[in-house]
Design an enzyme around this catalytic site. Structure first.
Site, mmCIF file in Angstrom:
data_model
loop_
_atom_site.group_PDB
_atom_site.id
_atom_site.type_symbol
_atom_site.label_atom_id
_atom_site.label_comp_id
_atom_site.label_asym_id
_atom_site.label_seq_id
_atom_site.Cartn_x
_atom_site.Cartn_y
_atom_site.Cartn_z
ATOM 1 C CG HIS A 73 -8.928 -7.150 8.342
ATOM 2 N ND1 HIS A 73 -8.727 -8.455 7.932
ATOM 3 C CD2 HIS A 73 -7.706 -6.564 8.346
ATOM 4 C CE1 HIS A 73 -7.443 -8.656 7.699
ATOM 5 N NE2 HIS A 73 -6.799 -7.521 7.945
ATOM 6 C CD GLU A 112 -1.623 -2.405 1.599
ATOM 7 O OE1 GLU A 112 -2.431 -3.350 1.473
ATOM 8 O OE2 GLU A 112 -0.480 -2.530 2.107
#
Length: 364
Positions: free
Chosen positions: A166, A97
């Site tokens: 998450h 990322e």
């Protein structure tokens, strides 16, 4: 829950071939090229709404390109786009990322319009320095010389059984940063219209993922404008993304008990449509805010502050805030359900605001 971050990054008229030279090292050696998305005229899934918006904007502007870790991934948002636009404009990146977000921001500095996809906004934590310091602040720090037209897109908030790492809602995190615009669509129409607006916007936008009109290629929704999903006169309920659906269900429950609830779909978290919220509260005289995120420093807190500052004298009851529990998201399904707002929680809060009796056990 849909998510987009975008910034003013558009100087120069560089072609997409520059991007190809820059990204040659991270292109995968092979691609899967299926193309199969819905062509419904009046009904469309959120997945297909996002896909069609990306397709139309990439077709209309050669500077728009897609990169990230979601091509042919779990959600199939970009399905078929590689086949149509090729590997220079649809880049399937490694799970890095920080790397691909930095490349996206840099390409926006040079006038391209990247759409950076995270499989979930939880993974954007690895790239938050580029989002906040490189994208959001560059226009200000360059005295307007550097524009950053970039979109950061991905699911946001709790899923199901994926644990604390998450399951976070990043809307208030990014909305607290000047220079970013934060959008959180609820419906297919929201997703399609807001993604197109985000791609066209000159600033960084975070987008957290239909009528016949919405299917038109020119359809676009204004950033910073909420939508009244259901009109009412007794209590205002504000929500965004998945919680809009819960709020509408709660409004239906309340209607059976003689309470008329007005449900506002915020759509845009930053800028926030304070005018629509305050106008509704001045009509209903009561407010319930709903969000999945943590209660402290949340979107609901900002809405409460706005109403107290602008419409305090119109309130007939204390503002009710419904949010996720102030704990990391549990993994166990039964505990997870207790940690996020439910329809009954919203209905009970609205009843309290309307001074309707609520069983003592239900208030715990």
């Amino acid at each position: 829950m849909l998510s987009v971050a975008r910034r003013r990054l558009g100087c120069g008229g560089f072609s997409s071939s520059i991007l190809g030279q820059t990204l040659v090292r991270i292109q995968p050696s092979s691609f899967v090229l299926p193309r199969n998305y819905a062509t419904a005229t009046k009904e469309m899934t959120v997945r297909d709404a996002l896909n069609s918006a990306l397709d139309e904007e990439m077709s209309a502007d050669p500077k728009v390109f897609l990169m990230g870790e979601e091509y042919q991934g779990a959600y199939k948002i970009s399905k078929g786009l590689l086949e149509k636009y090729g590997p220079e404009r649809v880049i399937d990146t490694p799970i890095t990322e920080a790397g691909f977000t930095g490349i996206g921001v840099g390409s926006a500095y040079y006038g391209l319009r990247p759409v950076v996809e995270f499989m979930t906004f939880n993974f954007s934590m690895q790239a938050i320095d580029h989002i906040i310091n490189s994208a959001a602040k560059s226009n200000y720090m360059s005295a307007g010389q550097i524009s950053v037209p970039i979109v950061f897109r991905g699911p946001n908030g709790a899923a199901a059984g994926v644990g604390a790492q998450h399951s976070q809602c990043y809307a208030p995190w990014y909305a607290s940063c000047p220079g970013l615009k934060v959008l959180s669509p609820y419906s297919s129409e929201d997703a399609r219209g807001l993604l197109k607006a985000a791609i066209r916007d000159p600033d960084p936008v975070n987008l957290f993922p239909v009528s016949a009109e919405a299917l038109d290629s020119s359809f676009c929704l204004p950033i910073g404008k909420a939508k009244i999903e259901r009109e009412g006169k007794d209590v205002t309920i504000t929500a965004f993304s998945k919680m809009v659906g819960y709020a509408l269900q709660a409004a239906e429950v309340l209607s059976n008990e003689g309470i008329s609830a007005e449900v506002i779909n915020l759509r845009s978290i930053r800028p926030l449509d304070r005018a629509t919220i305050n106008s509704s509260v001045r009509k209903t005289n009561r407010l319930v805010t709903v969000e999945e995120g943590f209660p402290q420093h949340g979107v609901g807190a900002e809405i409460c502050a706005s109403v107290v500052e602008e419409s305090f004298e119109y309130l007939d009851a204390p503002v009710e805030r419904i949010s996720g529990a102030d704990v990391p998201m549990p993994y166990a399904a039964n505990l997870e359900r207790m940690a996020v707002p439910q329809v009954d929680d919203i209905a009970r809060a609205a009843k309290r605001a309307c001074h309707r009796s609520v069983p003592m056990a239900a208030t715990a």
